[in-house]
Motif scaffolding. Structure first.
Motif, mmCIF file in Angstrom:
data_model
loop_
_atom_site.group_PDB
_atom_site.id
_atom_site.type_symbol
_atom_site.label_atom_id
_atom_site.label_comp_id
_atom_site.label_asym_id
_atom_site.label_seq_id
_atom_site.Cartn_x
_atom_site.Cartn_y
_atom_site.Cartn_z
ATOM 1 N N UNK A 82 0.829 -1.069 0.061
ATOM 2 C CA UNK A 82 -0.076 -0.179 0.043
ATOM 3 C C UNK A 82 0.834 1.320 -0.069
ATOM 4 N N UNK A 83 1.052 1.845 -1.215
ATOM 5 C CA UNK A 83 2.139 2.769 -1.292
ATOM 6 C C UNK A 83 1.666 4.022 -0.599
ATOM 7 N N UNK A 84 0.401 4.304 -0.347
ATOM 8 C CA UNK A 84 0.136 5.518 0.424
ATOM 9 C C UNK A 84 0.459 5.299 1.836
ATOM 10 N N UNK A 85 0.616 4.227 2.374
ATOM 11 C CA UNK A 85 0.959 4.123 3.863
ATOM 12 C C UNK A 85 2.491 4.335 3.926
ATOM 13 N N UNK A 86 3.211 3.677 2.900
ATOM 14 C CA UNK A 86 4.584 3.691 2.775
ATOM 15 C C UNK A 86 5.145 5.077 2.450
ATOM 16 N N UNK A 87 4.408 5.869 1.399
ATOM 17 C CA UNK A 87 4.804 7.064 1.324
ATOM 18 C C UNK A 87 4.935 8.108 2.500
ATOM 19 N N UNK A 88 3.721 7.892 3.180
ATOM 20 C CA UNK A 88 3.490 8.614 4.418
ATOM 21 C C UNK A 88 4.523 8.222 5.429
ATOM 22 N N UNK A 89 4.845 7.080 5.469
ATOM 23 C CA UNK A 89 5.472 6.643 6.727
ATOM 24 C C UNK A 89 7.224 7.093 6.336
ATOM 25 N N UNK A 90 7.488 7.269 5.053
ATOM 26 C CA UNK A 90 8.668 7.462 4.729
ATOM 27 C C UNK A 90 8.823 9.393 5.149
ATOM 28 N N UNK A 91 7.734 9.843 5.014
ATOM 29 C CA UNK A 91 7.889 11.245 5.421
ATOM 30 C C UNK A 91 7.588 11.548 6.647
ATOM 31 N N UNK A 92 6.478 10.942 7.254
ATOM 32 C CA UNK A 92 6.208 11.216 8.753
ATOM 33 C C UNK A 92 6.382 9.926 9.582
ATOM 34 N N UNK A 93 7.530 9.757 9.870
ATOM 35 C CA UNK A 93 8.227 8.621 10.704
ATOM 36 C C UNK A 93 7.120 8.428 11.841
ATOM 37 N N UNK A 94 7.051 7.042 12.343
ATOM 38 C CA UNK A 94 6.293 6.715 13.653
ATOM 39 C C UNK A 94 7.418 6.088 14.380
ATOM 40 N N UNK A 95 7.939 6.775 15.311
ATOM 41 C CA UNK A 95 8.937 6.022 16.177
ATOM 42 C C UNK A 95 8.537 6.057 17.465
ATOM 43 N N UNK A 96 8.783 4.993 18.125
ATOM 44 C CA UNK A 96 8.309 4.384 19.560
ATOM 45 C C UNK A 96 9.503 4.870 20.302
ATOM 46 N N UNK A 97 9.475 4.885 21.534
ATOM 47 C CA UNK A 97 10.549 4.940 22.637
ATOM 48 C C UNK A 97 11.605 3.738 22.301
ATOM 49 N N UNK A 98 10.977 2.590 22.024
ATOM 50 C CA UNK A 98 11.641 1.215 21.798
ATOM 51 C C UNK A 98 12.500 1.603 20.342
ATOM 52 N N UNK A 99 11.994 1.989 19.557
ATOM 53 C CA UNK A 99 12.622 2.192 18.148
ATOM 54 C C UNK A 99 13.819 3.198 18.236
ATOM 55 N N UNK B 188 8.140 12.056 19.829
ATOM 56 C CA UNK B 188 7.747 10.907 20.615
ATOM 57 C C UNK B 188 7.529 11.288 21.793
ATOM 58 N N UNK B 189 6.465 11.316 22.341
ATOM 59 C CA UNK B 189 5.916 11.455 23.710
ATOM 60 C C UNK B 189 5.283 10.338 24.233
ATOM 61 N N UNK B 190 6.428 9.858 25.265
ATOM 62 C CA UNK B 190 6.019 8.390 25.608
ATOM 63 C C UNK B 190 6.533 8.237 26.982
ATOM 64 N N UNK B 191 6.816 6.923 27.423
ATOM 65 C CA UNK B 191 7.238 6.319 28.640
ATOM 66 C C UNK B 191 8.511 5.647 28.287
ATOM 67 N N UNK B 192 9.550 5.594 29.227
ATOM 68 C CA UNK B 192 10.582 4.935 28.922
ATOM 69 C C UNK B 192 10.472 3.743 29.829
ATOM 70 N N UNK B 193 11.444 2.593 29.715
ATOM 71 C CA UNK B 193 11.279 1.468 30.299
ATOM 72 C C UNK B 193 11.364 1.434 31.842
ATOM 73 N N UNK B 194 11.767 2.536 32.599
ATOM 74 C CA UNK B 194 11.354 2.554 34.023
ATOM 75 C C UNK B 194 10.302 3.543 34.335
ATOM 76 N N UNK B 195 9.368 3.676 33.307
ATOM 77 C CA UNK B 195 7.999 4.356 33.707
ATOM 78 C C UNK B 195 8.107 5.767 33.793
ATOM 79 N N UNK B 196 9.209 6.285 33.271
ATOM 80 C CA UNK B 196 9.516 7.967 33.406
ATOM 81 C C UNK B 196 8.971 8.395 32.046
ATOM 82 N N UNK B 197 8.385 9.895 32.199
ATOM 83 C CA UNK B 197 8.143 10.456 30.858
ATOM 84 C C UNK B 197 9.362 10.555 29.918
#
Length: 841
Positions: free
Chosen positions: A661-678, A750-759
């Motif tokens: 699905x190139x729509x999603x791929x194209x968007x993901x290339x420009x608008x990365x979704x990166x979690x704390x773990x990533x 990325x607004x998340x929580x780390x592995x120790x539970x901290x913001x």
């Protein structure tokens, strides 16, 4: 002579007089054989004179105190007038390290860690024959490492020159430092090969060369280092095989060769010959063969990463004996039986690993059903990735016991059954990806209990029913993808009110009905919206114009009617817009000519009337389609239809392909979704070797995002610092709608929580390989490396780039913006030495 010239001459005269006097006193004190009182004091004053001290760390360096009482200065007890230690770590000092420091001939310790010193190390450092500890890490030193240090500092036991800009090779003469136990040269620009003579450093305990530009193979002579406990050779472009002699270093605790081009198989007795291993990182190489069963004998192993290689065969089922195992990655290999046995029994063996936090098995050939024993994995497990394998069966309900999970990935498998209701009990979960499976039934309303959820992807399954309104409780959700299911009913307004949605909302290829509620205007930060291929009707809400961050908008293949809202002109950053295959009427708004970034516009198969606009995107016949609107008119329209229809047929085929699905791929290339773990993975655990700078509100790390193969800069906020959160919000707000070639491009946040539970809050930017303008200006003042200086043309170009960025901010953005903190450290330089303004905190 006017007053300014008089002042300049006076300052020049006093500076010249100071240097003449200082050099004379130093010369006389050395020649007269003094006790060192004046020699050491004057040497310290010379050191202070050439540096900037923004924190006032050297305030005490004055005549009111004896120099042995100055901050960072330690004098000898046996020789009270002689300085033996200079410790000024983390003081923010800026400037060159004056050669006068070499007059402190009794020095046995120098620690200038984490400052902004630049220039070359003086070759006169060889005068410090008593030196035992030298730490110049986290600065901006350049030039080659002086070889004469090795010949004239025989007592040196520890040398740390990491995180600088040293060039040249690793000195061959290091082998003469018979007492050297710790050598750390990571994150420099060293070239050439690893000298085999390092194998003569019989006292060496720690050898760290990670993140340089070395090449060649690993010298077999390193196998002579019988006392070696830490060997770090990651990311230095090594090739060849690991010498068998290294596998005999039974003292090794840390063994890192990640991110190279090494090949070959691992010895079957690896865990027996290296029994003391605690960290073994061999990821991102070309290794083949089986995972050694003997690894279970290295009972202290806590960090094991074999990811991104070509290992094959079955997973070892005896790793459960590694009770200290913290991180385990076999992802991106060729492991598994390819359907010949139940490979997932392997998980049962890990139930004894009570400290396990990260388990990565994605992208292999693992088959079989998930065992119920998954419920007995460590409750500390935070990261579980099993995607892109051949796993079948249902998701065990016992997964609810893994209460520490923050990320679960089981996408692209053959899972069936329903989504377990008990997933709603995993209240720490931030990422849940189950796309491209055979899951059916309804989306459990219990998922709304996962209030910290950032990303939910259930696309390409067989899910039915409506979207549970409870998902509106997921106030941190920034990406929701439910594409290609059998969902129906109306789109809940609770979803459309989720202002946190900033990456993508994809509800396409379902059977949703009713109108698109005006609450969609609440998605002011959304980058992409796809509601195509449904049965939505009514008018396009004018509130869509409030979604100022939209870059991708797909509403095609529905039943929308009425005119195209004029409010869409507010979408100044729109790049792709598809309103085709609806019942839209009226004229094409001429204001669409003003979409500066629009590269794809499809208005075909509606009931539009009037003349087709001629400017902007409408001048690009390959980027627009208006066919199927029989009441439109305009010059060359027939030719326009003929050319564009072929292009759009191809575009539709690619865009709506199930597998790509190139729509999603194209968007993901420009608008990365990166979690704390990533981000943790991309920056090697926010390690010092990836640190590229630090500012008032946090630190910046270089990162490599594997699935995009993209180098990024990750700015991690220090939330303990007062005002850091406000700075984060301000920078997000400022950069959200800014698009200019000379303004640093934000890829995601990325607004998340780390592995120790901290913001945890971070901003991810495009990486600027040439660093900040401040660094280059310092180098030009030093004058020792003309090749690193900015030329006049480069300086002018940077000035023009900065002026262009400010002109855009002040006059051409959606609203006027003032930077408020413009200085050389906030101007970053790209590959071509182009200037980019950043740091809007």
């Amino acid at each position: 002579m006017d007053l300014p010239n008089k002042m300049s001459c006076g300052l020049l005269s006093s500076t010249f007089l100071f240097h003449v006097t200082l050099h004379s006193l130093l010369f006389l004190s050395v020649q007269s054989g003094t006790t060192g009182n004046e020699t050491d004091r004057l040497a310290l004053l010379a050191f202070k004179y050439v540096i900037t001290d923004p924190k006032g760390a050297l305030t005490s360096w004055n005549n009111s105190l004896h120099f042995c009482q100055w901050q960072g200065v330690t004098c000898s007890r046996r020789h009270p007038q002689r300085v033996i230690a200079l410790n000024l770590a983390d003081q923010g000092l800026v400037g060159p390290m004056t050669p006068h420091i070499t007059n402190l001939t009794f020095l046995n310790e120098i620690d200038l860690t984490n400052n902004q010193f630049y220039g070359q190390i003086s070759p006169h450092m060889s005068r410090l024959s008593h030196l035992r500890y030298l730490n110049l890490s986290l600065n901006s030193y350049q030039g080659e490492i002086p070889a004469n240090i090795t010949a004239h500092c025989p007592k040196l036991t520890a040398m740390n020159l990491s995180y600088n800009n040293f060039v040249g090779g690793v000195p061959n003469k290091f082998h003469s430092l018979s007492r050297l136990a710790f050598l750390n040269l990571i994150h420099n620009n060293l070239t050439g090969k690893i000298p085999p003579t390092l194998g003569n450093l019989s006292s060496l305990i720690q050898l760290e060369l990670t993140s340089n530009s070395l090449e060649g193979s690993i010298p077999y002579e390193l196998g002579r280092l019988a006392a070696l406990e830490s060997l770090e050779l990651g990311a230095i472009n090594l090739s060849g095989m690991i010498p068998p002699s290294l596998y005999n270093l039974s003292s090794l605790v840390i063994f890192i060769v990640a991110d190279n081009h090494l090949h070959g198989s691992l010895p079957p007795d690896l865990g027996l010959s290296l029994p003391n291993l605690q960290a073994l990182l061999m990821d991102v190489n070309l290794f083949t063969g089986a995972i050694p069963l003997s690894l279970s004998n290295a009972s202290r192993l806590s960090y094991l990463d074999f990811g991104t290689n070509s290992f094959s065969g079955l997973l070892p089922t005896n790793l459960g004996s590694l009770q200290d195992l913290y991180f385990l990655s076999f992802g991106h290999n060729q492991l598994g039986s390819r359907g010949k046995s139940n490979d997932m029994i392997f998980l049962t063996s890990l139930t004894n690993c009570t400290s396990l936090r990260v388990l990565q098995l994605a992208v292999n050939y693992l088959s079989g059903a998930l065992p119920n024993s998954i419920a007995n994995l460590s409750t500390q497990l935070t990261y579980l990735t099993l995607g892109s394998n051949q796993i079948f069966g249902s998701i065990p309900s016992g997964i609810e016991n893994l209460s520490g999970l923050t990320a679960v990935g089981m996408e692209m498998n053959f899972l069936t059954g329903t989504i377990p209701v008990v997933l709603g009990k995993l209240n720490k979960l931030q990422v849940l990806t189950l796309y491209t499976n055979g899951l059916f039934g309804q989306i459990p309303s219990s998922l709304g209990n996962i209030t910290h959820l950032l990303r939910l992807d259930l696309s390409e399954n067989k899910l039915q029913g409506s979207i549970p309104s409870s998902l509106g409780n997921c106030g941190y959700l920034n990406k929701l993808t439910l594409r290609q299911n059998k969902l129906s009913g109306i789109i809940p307004t609770q979803i459309l009110k989720l202002s946190s949605l900033s990456i993508y909302l994809d509800l396409s290829h379902n059977s949703f009905t009713g109108s698109l509620a005006s609450e969609v205007g609440s998605l002011t930060q959304l980058g992409g919206l796809n509601i195509s291929y449904n049965n939505l009707s009514g008018e396009i809400p004018s509130t869509l114009g409030n979604c100022l961050s939209l870059e991708y908008l797909y509403m095609d293949h529905n039943l929308f009617q009425g005119t195209i809202p004029l409010s869409l002109i507010n979408l100044k950053g729109i790049q792709q817009l598809d309103l085709s295959h609806n019942n839209l009427s009226g004229k094409i708004p001429e204001s669409m000519e003003n979409f500066l970034f629009l590269e794809y516009l499809n208005l075909s198969f509606n009931d539009l009337v009037g003349e087709v606009p001629k400017e902007g995107i409408f001048r690009n016949t390959s980027g627009i389609s208006v066919q199927g609107n029989n009441k439109l008119c305009g010059v060359g329209l027939v030719l326009f239809f003929t050319i564009s229809s072929c292009f759009f047929a191809t575009f539709y085929w690619i865009r709506h392909s199930r597998k790509n699905p190139s729509v999603t791929s194209s968007l993901d290339d420009r608008c990365l979704k990166l979690s704390y773990a990533e981000l943790l993975r991309a920056t090697n655990g926010f390690s010092l070797e990836n640190l590229v700078g630090a500012g008032s509100y946090g630190a910046v790390y270089k990162g490599f995002v594997e699935h995009n193969e993209m180098v990024v800069a990750v700015k991690v906020l220090n939330l303990q610092r007062h005002g850091a959160t406000k700075s984060f919000n301000a920078e997000c707000e400022a950069l959200r709608n800014i698009r200019h070639r000379n303004i640093i491009k934000i890829l995601t946040s990325c607004s998340s929580i780390d592995y120790q539970g901290n913001d945890f809050k971070a901003l991810v930017f495009e990486y600027m390989p040439n660093g900040s303008l401040e660094k280059w200006l310092h180098q030009s003042r030093d004058g020792q490396h003309p090749l690193m200086n900015l030329t006049l043309i480069q300086r002018l170009n940077v000035a023009i780039d900065v002026a262009s960025a400010l002109d855009y901010l002040h006059h051409h953005g959606q609203i006027p913006l003032v930077h408020c903190d413009l200085n050389p450290s906030n101007v970053l330089l790209d590959d071509d030495m182009g200037g980019h303004v950043g740091d809007f905190g």
